[in-house]
Design a protein around this motif. Structure first.
Motif, PDB file in Angstrom:
ATOM      1  N   GLU A 156       0.804  -1.227   0.000  1.00  0.00           N
ATOM      2  CA  GLU A 156       0.000   0.000   0.000  1.00  0.00           C
ATOM      3  C   GLU A 156       0.839   1.280   0.000  1.00  0.00           C
ATOM      4  O   GLU A 156       0.290   2.375  -0.022  1.00  0.00           O
ATOM      5  CB  GLU A 156      -0.929   0.003   1.217  1.00  0.00           C
ATOM      6  N   PRO A 212       2.612   4.495  -0.965  1.00  0.00           N
ATOM      7  CA  PRO A 212       2.503   5.369  -2.136  1.00  0.00           C
ATOM      8  C   PRO A 212       3.867   5.544  -2.809  1.00  0.00           C
ATOM      9  O   PRO A 212       4.896   5.625  -2.135  1.00  0.00           O
ATOM     10  CB  PRO A 212       1.987   6.682  -1.560  1.00  0.00           C
ATOM     11  N   ALA A 259       1.387   7.013  -7.336  1.00  0.00           N
ATOM     12  CA  ALA A 259       0.561   8.100  -6.813  1.00  0.00           C
ATOM     13  C   ALA A 259       0.814   9.402  -7.566  1.00  0.00           C
ATOM     14  O   ALA A 259      -0.075  10.242  -7.683  1.00  0.00           O
ATOM     15  CB  ALA A 259       0.838   8.310  -5.328  1.00  0.00           C
ATOM     16  N   TYR A 264      -2.792   9.641   1.453  1.00  0.00           N
ATOM     17  CA  TYR A 264      -2.674   8.236   1.829  1.00  0.00           C
ATOM     18  C   TYR A 264      -2.906   8.038   3.323  1.00  0.00           C
ATOM     19  O   TYR A 264      -3.484   7.036   3.732  1.00  0.00           O
ATOM     20  CB  TYR A 264      -1.326   7.659   1.387  1.00  0.00           C
TER      21      TYR A 264
END
Length: 161
Positions: free
Chosen positions: A77, A79, A101, A124
């Protein structure tokens, strides 16, 4: 302290960017290629990745693909912002579709990079919060079953993303 993994084959970029980010209060680990970074990601978590695309041994696209397929959720997860000399629109589209991102072309302003990092981290971090911010944020837009969450920059339909 926010930790950043910086992966770039250019020593001048690694040095200048890491010094500038550390002066802003970030903890930065630097690697010269994707293979080195991938090894580090097996044992350490980072809040953000800055990946060059054109690197020997393992390019940024392949590194991003491996990060996104990781079994470790914090790595998966994380970024990623691409730093690259590639300035073709198609390259940017590919990177964003793969899960980056943001995408910054070289040469870039350190001030711009700092602000992009802060923005990506803020979005995020807000997304990590499991709380539904419907009542908490007046900047949200709600129409029937549709909710646009301003803090998370997400769209919900019937409470689902």
């Amino acid at each position: 302290m926010t930790s950043i993994v910086l992966v770039d084959d250019e020593n001048s970029i690694r040095t200048s960017v890491s010094i500038a980010l550390e002066s802003e209060g970030f903890k930065v680990d630097v690697f010269q290629n994707g293979l080195e970074a991938l090894e580090a990601l097996k044992t350490k978590s980072y809040d953000l990745g800055l990946f060059d695309i054109k690197m020997p041994k393992m390019d940024g696209n392949e590194l991003l693909s491996k990060v996104r397929s990781s079994k470790n959720e914090s790595v998966k997860e994380m970024p990623i912002i691409f730093l690259t000399s590639k300035d073709q629109e198609q390259d940017e589209i590919i990177g964003l579709r793969m899960g980056a991102a943001d995408y910054i072309t070289k040469p870039f302003s350190q001030k711009l990079l700092n602000e992009r990092i802060r923005t990506v981290l803020r979005v995020y971090q807000n997304r990590k919060q499991n709380t539904f911010t419907e009542e908490k944020d007046e900047a949200n837009l709600k129409r029937g079953d549709l909710l646009l969450d301003d803090l998370k920059q997400l769209c919900f339909w019937k409470n689902n993303i």
